[in-house]
Structure formats: structure tokens, C-alpha cells
Design a protein around this motif. Structure first.
Motif, PDB file in Angstrom:
ATOM      1  N   VAL A 128       0.873  -1.171   0.000  1.00  0.00           N
ATOM      2  CA  VAL A 128       0.000   0.000   0.000  1.00  0.00           C
ATOM      3  C   VAL A 128       0.913   1.224   0.000  1.00  0.00           C
ATOM      4  N   PRO A 129       1.512   1.538  -1.159  1.00  0.00           N
ATOM      5  CA  PRO A 129       2.515   2.596  -1.220  1.00  0.00           C
ATOM      6  C   PRO A 129       1.898   3.977  -1.071  1.00  0.00           C
ATOM      7  N   GLY A 130       2.763   4.987  -1.017  1.00  0.00           N
ATOM      8  CA  GLY A 130       2.313   6.361  -0.871  1.00  0.00           C
ATOM      9  C   GLY A 130       1.581   6.857  -2.100  1.00  0.00           C
ATOM     10  N   PRO A 131       0.981   8.044  -2.001  1.00  0.00           N
ATOM     11  CA  PRO A 131       0.150   8.571  -3.101  1.00  0.00           C
ATOM     12  C   PRO A 131       0.923   8.868  -4.372  1.00  0.00           C
ATOM     13  N   GLU A 132       2.254   8.959  -4.300  1.00  0.00           N
ATOM     14  CA  GLU A 132       3.051   9.260  -5.489  1.00  0.00           C
ATOM     15  C   GLU A 132       3.311   8.021  -6.337  1.00  0.00           C
ATOM     16  N   ALA A 133       2.984   6.841  -5.826  1.00  0.00           N
ATOM     17  CA  ALA A 133       3.340   5.594  -6.517  1.00  0.00           C
ATOM     18  C   ALA A 133       2.561   5.438  -7.823  1.00  0.00           C
ATOM     19  N   ARG A 134       3.226   4.863  -8.821  1.00  0.00           N
ATOM     20  CA  ARG A 134       2.618   4.618 -10.125  1.00  0.00           C
ATOM     21  C   ARG A 134       2.480   3.126 -10.419  1.00  0.00           C
ATOM     22  N   TYR A 135       3.173   2.282  -9.667  1.00  0.00           N
ATOM     23  CA  TYR A 135       3.169   0.846  -9.934  1.00  0.00           C
ATOM     24  C   TYR A 135       2.542   0.087  -8.768  1.00  0.00           C
ATOM     25  N   GLU A 136       1.753  -0.915  -9.097  1.00  0.00           N
ATOM     26  CA  GLU A 136       1.199  -1.784  -8.070  1.00  0.00           C
ATOM     27  C   GLU A 136       2.298  -2.708  -7.544  1.00  0.00           C
ATOM     28  N   ALA A 137       2.093  -3.216  -6.321  1.00  0.00           N
ATOM     29  CA  ALA A 137       3.116  -4.048  -5.693  1.00  0.00           C
ATOM     30  C   ALA A 137       3.450  -5.267  -6.545  1.00  0.00           C
ATOM     31  N   GLY A 167       6.374   5.522  -3.480  1.00  0.00           N
ATOM     32  CA  GLY A 167       5.527   6.679  -3.279  1.00  0.00           C
ATOM     33  C   GLY A 167       6.070   7.750  -2.356  1.00  0.00           C
ATOM     34  N   PHE A 168       7.383   7.770  -2.135  1.00  0.00           N
ATOM     35  CA  PHE A 168       7.969   8.860  -1.354  1.00  0.00           C
ATOM     36  C   PHE A 168       7.842  10.167  -2.138  1.00  0.00           C
ATOM     37  N   ARG A 169       7.696  11.274  -1.417  1.00  0.00           N
ATOM     38  CA  ARG A 169       7.618  12.584  -2.062  1.00  0.00           C
ATOM     39  C   ARG A 169       8.999  13.005  -2.572  1.00  0.00           C
ATOM     40  N   ALA A 170       8.997  13.926  -3.518  1.00  0.00           N
ATOM     41  CA  ALA A 170      10.258  14.392  -4.103  1.00  0.00           C
ATOM     42  C   ALA A 170      11.186  14.973  -3.045  1.00  0.00           C
ATOM     43  N   ASP A 171      10.621  15.736  -2.087  1.00  0.00           N
ATOM     44  CA  ASP A 171      11.449  16.322  -1.035  1.00  0.00           C
ATOM     45  C   ASP A 171      12.078  15.236  -0.163  1.00  0.00           C
ATOM     46  N   GLU A 172      11.326  14.173   0.105  1.00  0.00           N
ATOM     47  CA  GLU A 172      11.848  13.076   0.919  1.00  0.00           C
ATOM     48  C   GLU A 172      13.000  12.369   0.198  1.00  0.00           C
ATOM     49  N   VAL A 173      12.817  12.134  -1.107  1.00  0.00           N
ATOM     50  CA  VAL A 173      13.859  11.459  -1.888  1.00  0.00           C
ATOM     51  C   VAL A 173      15.103  12.335  -1.977  1.00  0.00           C
ATOM     52  N   ALA A 174      14.906  13.633  -2.158  1.00  0.00           N
ATOM     53  CA  ALA A 174      16.045  14.553  -2.200  1.00  0.00           C
ATOM     54  C   ALA A 174      16.831  14.497  -0.903  1.00  0.00           C
ATOM     55  N   ASP A 175      16.115  14.424   0.227  1.00  0.00           N
ATOM     56  CA  ASP A 175      16.795  14.331   1.522  1.00  0.00           C
ATOM     57  C   ASP A 175      17.536  13.007   1.663  1.00  0.00           C
ATOM     58  N   MET A 176      16.918  11.917   1.199  1.00  0.00           N
ATOM     59  CA  MET A 176      17.562  10.601   1.284  1.00  0.00           C
ATOM     60  C   MET A 176      18.878  10.574   0.502  1.00  0.00           C
ATOM     61  N   LEU A 177      18.880  11.221  -0.669  1.00  0.00           N
ATOM     62  CA  LEU A 177      20.030  11.142  -1.567  1.00  0.00           C
ATOM     63  C   LEU A 177      20.945  12.360  -1.459  1.00  0.00           C
ATOM     64  N   ASP A 178      20.664  13.235  -0.485  1.00  0.00           N
ATOM     65  CA  ASP A 178      21.493  14.436  -0.293  1.00  0.00           C
ATOM     66  C   ASP A 178      21.625  15.237  -1.587  1.00  0.00           C
ATOM     67  N   THR A 179      20.488  15.516  -2.192  1.00  0.00           N
ATOM     68  CA  THR A 179      20.484  16.268  -3.441  1.00  0.00           C
ATOM     69  C   THR A 179      19.306  17.219  -3.427  1.00  0.00           C
ATOM     70  N   SER A 180      19.064  17.896  -4.540  1.00  0.00           N
ATOM     71  CA  SER A 180      17.981  18.867  -4.606  1.00  0.00           C
ATOM     72  C   SER A 180      16.709  18.247  -5.163  1.00  0.00           C
ATOM     73  N   ARG A 181      15.605  18.914  -4.912  1.00  0.00           N
ATOM     74  CA  ARG A 181      14.328  18.466  -5.459  1.00  0.00           C
ATOM     75  C   ARG A 181      14.373  18.487  -6.983  1.00  0.00           C
ATOM     76  N   ASN A 182      14.993  19.533  -7.566  1.00  0.00           N
ATOM     77  CA  ASN A 182      15.093  19.624  -9.023  1.00  0.00           C
ATOM     78  C   ASN A 182      15.887  18.460  -9.598  1.00  0.00           C
ATOM     79  N   ALA A 183      16.961  18.053  -8.899  1.00  0.00           N
ATOM     80  CA  ALA A 183      17.773  16.925  -9.370  1.00  0.00           C
ATOM     81  C   ALA A 183      16.959  15.640  -9.348  1.00  0.00           C
ATOM     82  N   VAL A 184      16.142  15.467  -8.317  1.00  0.00           N
ATOM     83  CA  VAL A 184      15.288  14.282  -8.226  1.00  0.00           C
ATOM     84  C   VAL A 184      14.264  14.282  -9.358  1.00  0.00           C
ATOM     85  N   THR A 185      13.631  15.435  -9.602  1.00  0.00           N
ATOM     86  CA  THR A 185      12.631  15.543 -10.668  1.00  0.00           C
ATOM     87  C   THR A 185      13.248  15.252 -12.029  1.00  0.00           C
ATOM     88  N   SER A 186      14.449  15.784 -12.263  1.00  0.00           N
ATOM     89  CA  SER A 186      15.131  15.549 -13.536  1.00  0.00           C
ATOM     90  C   SER A 186      15.479  14.073 -13.705  1.00  0.00           C
TER      91      SER A 186
END
Length: 345
Positions: A128-137, A167-186
Motif C-alpha cells: 500500500v505505497p504512498g500517493p506518489e506511486a505509479r506501480y502496483e506491488a 511513493g515517497f515525495r520528491a522532497d523526501e527522496v532529495a533528503d535521502m540522496l542528499d540532493t535537490s528536489r530539481n535533481a530528483v525531478t530531472s
């Protein structure tokens, strides 16, 4: 309760730490598998992740949930392993075909080190992933998805899994990878584009449900045809665009005629009897593949065969040669069938 466990774990209570992280163990192992493509590597990286979390529990500042914190550690450990080449050494299986392999429809530039994942280990919490998820388990552990995912650069691979699978949010992923939100989006945009080219959309909705009467009927029909060495019957069950692949070999065969030629000249040629023992891998029907020794009742392991089903047909055959994978599926290296020594006489 969680704060109490966290306080105890910070004080050095190992049992409290285990209780804190245990609910996330299975999903973290599946996460490592998605990024690395190897069950064995995923288990190694899971242990490294839990050890790093235990050692770093005092520095955990609760800016994110324990689950998110663990995913941060696991993801970066996987990326480090890919970057430094510190995974288990890969080799082609010792067993080689005794006959020349036909020219493939397609030849990959590099081997695919993807391994199958036993369904028995798929006790994941991210179904039951987060709201950002696009793929079923179910789809996110399929061989088609995993094979395409392994073709992405590691960082794009991690971003796509964290965003579109978990389904992690872009800001969460950016924090996990020590990068920017724009870098994650790209990175996500590039990964989605590459994945769409590598893995064209398929009719996933028509696939029968796991262990349903529909699926069991198809699997039984395929097994009987294959064990009988009936190439025509096997080919009649294929879709028009079916694939035959054999990781890690970079050879791929597409279409009924190419697969027919391979089966008739390699897999099902001669008088060798084949025995398929049902199991499941990556949410798909699978078999332990054994060859019957006509002189004895012994059947020798010949790898693992995984089916991808579309409607009433088989859209992909994926053959894994490595017999060392069989114990993970509860399958032996050889079978002894009593009372069948005279069957072939």
C-alpha cells in the motif's frame, strides 16, 4: 510505544532495536533487490543496513519516520555497492549448452545479472505505497519491470523506485540522496522515459490472478506440453510477441518461430526427458527444471524457468541457469523418483 523503543535502543537495548526495525525488514530486502537485481546481494545489503542503523541510532534525529530513515540508509548502501563494485562476484553458470545456440533476435551489450525472487519471501509492507506511486506491488516485482529497471543508471534506478514504486515525495527522496528536489525531478523524468522505451506497455490487466483456476490451468497445460517435449504445443501457447531470455546470457529470442527454433534445436531436442516442479518467483508461476537421467531414477537440476502470462497465453519464458538459486525456492539440486527406473525402457 515507538518513542519508548527508540529511547531503549539508543541506550543500547538490542531487543528494542530489533522490535523497532523488524516490521520493515522484508520491505527493505525487496527494496535492495529492486535496485541490485540479486536476492543474495539484497540479503547482504539488508544486513549492512541494519548494522549501520544500529551503530547510528544515536544520531537519528527523528526528522523523518524510522521507516524513511531506514530507506535512506538502505538506498545509499545499495548505491555505494553499485558504485564500488563490492557486490558478490558474478560468473556465468558452469553448465554450458552442449549444442550451439541459434542466432538471437536481439543481443544485449552486457549480461543481465538479474536473479528471480521467491514469492515465499515477498512479505512486503509496501503493497500500500504512498500517493506518489505509479506501480502496483505485484507489477513492481515482476521480472519484466526488474529487467528494465536494471538497465537504468543506479541513481535513476533508485529515484524511480523511491518515487514511483514506494511513493515517497520528491522532497523526501532529495533528503535521502542528499540532493535537490530539481535533481530528483530531472532524474525521475529521464528514468521514466528510458523505462518506457525499455519496457513497452503490456496488457497487464489480462494476466490471470496468482494461483487462480485460470492461472493453474495454463500452467498445467504448459507443464504437460513441455515435459512431453511437444514443441508445437508449447509454441501454440505463446503470444505473437513472446520473448525467451536466459539471464545472465545477453541473448534474447522474440516471436513464436524464433522460440520454436530454440526449443527444437536446444532446450527440447534429443530424447532427454524434462521434469518441471512448480514454484513461484516474482509473483509469477515458475518451475524448477530437472533433466531425467535415463539410466537411473535421478533427475538433475537444470535451472529455473519463469512464465509471464497474458490472458490465456505465455508472453515470456525466462530461464535462469544457476542451480544455486534452487534452495531459495525450497527445491533440491537433484530428485530421486522411486519406482520409475523402468519407465523409459
Amino acid at each position: 510505544m515507538r518513542r519508548t523503543l527508540l529511547a531503549l535502543a539508543r541506550s543500547g537495548d538490542g531487543e528494542a532495536f530489533r522490535e523497532l526495525v523488524e516490521p520493515h525488514r522484508h520491505e527493505l530486502q525487496v527494496h535492495c533487490y529492486r535496485i541490485l537485481g540479486s536476492v543474495q546481494d539484497a540479503e547482504d545489503l539488508l544486513q549492512e543496513t541494519l548494522l549501520a542503523a544500529w551503530r547510528g541510532i544515536g544520531d537519528y534525529q527523528e526528522r523523518a519516520s524510522v521507516r524513511t530513515w531506514l530507506y535512506r540508509i538502505a538506498t545509499n548502501r545499495c548505491l555505494n555497492a553499485l558504485r564500488t563494485g563490492s557486490r558478490r562476484p558474478h560468473e556465468y553458470p558452469a553448465g554450458r549448452s552442449e549444442v550451439p545456440l541459434p542466432e538471437p533476435t536481439h543481443r544485449r551489450a552486457e549480461p543481465s545479472w538479474l536473479e528471480p525472487y521467491p514469492d515465499a519471501l515477498l512479505g512486503i509492507a509496501d503493497d500500500v505505497p504512498g500517493p506518489e506511486a505509479r506501480y502496483e506491488a505485484r507489477e513492481s516485482v515482476s521480472l519484466a519491470f526488474l529487467a528494465a529497471l536494471q538497465q537504468l543508471p543506479p541513481r535513476q534506478r533508485a529515484v524511480l523506485v523511491l518515487r514511483d514504486v514506494l511513493g515517497f515525495r520528491a522532497d523526501e527522496v532529495a533528503d535521502m540522496l542528499d540532493t535537490s528536489r530539481n535533481a530528483v525531478t530531472s532524474a525521475l523524468t529521464r528514468a521514466r522515459g528510458a523505462l518506457a522505451q525499455e519496457r513497452p506497455a503490456s496488457d497487464r490487466e489480462s494476466a490471470p490472478l496468482p494461483d487462480s483456476p485460470h492461472e493453474l490451468r495454463i500452467v498445467d497445460e504448459f507443464s504437460r506440453a513441455f515435459e512431453a517435449g511437444d514443441v508445437d504445443a508449447v509454441v501454440a501457447m505463446l503470444t505473437d510477441d513472446a520473448w525467451l531470455t536466459m539471464p545472465p546470457l545477453p541473448l534474447e529470442y522474440q516471436g513464436p518461430e524464433a522460440i520454436r527454433h530454440f526449443l527444437a534445436t536446444v532446450a527440447l531436442c534429443g530424447k532427454v526427458r524434462h521434469v518441471l516442479v512448480p514454484t513461484r518467483a516474482n509473483g509469477q508461476p515458475a518451475f524448477g527444471w530437472y533433466l531425467r537421467d535415463p539410466r537411473t531414477p535421478i533427475q538433475h537440476a537444470h535451472g529455473l524457468l519463469v512464465l509471464t502470462l497474458t490472458g490465456d497465453r505465455v508472453s515470456a519464458l525466462t530461464r535462469f541457469h544457476d542451480n544455486s538459486l534452487l534452495p531459495m525456492f525450497g527445491l533440491p539440486r537433484s530428485l530421486r523418483i522411486e519406482g520409475r527406473a523402468d519407465d523409459e525402457r
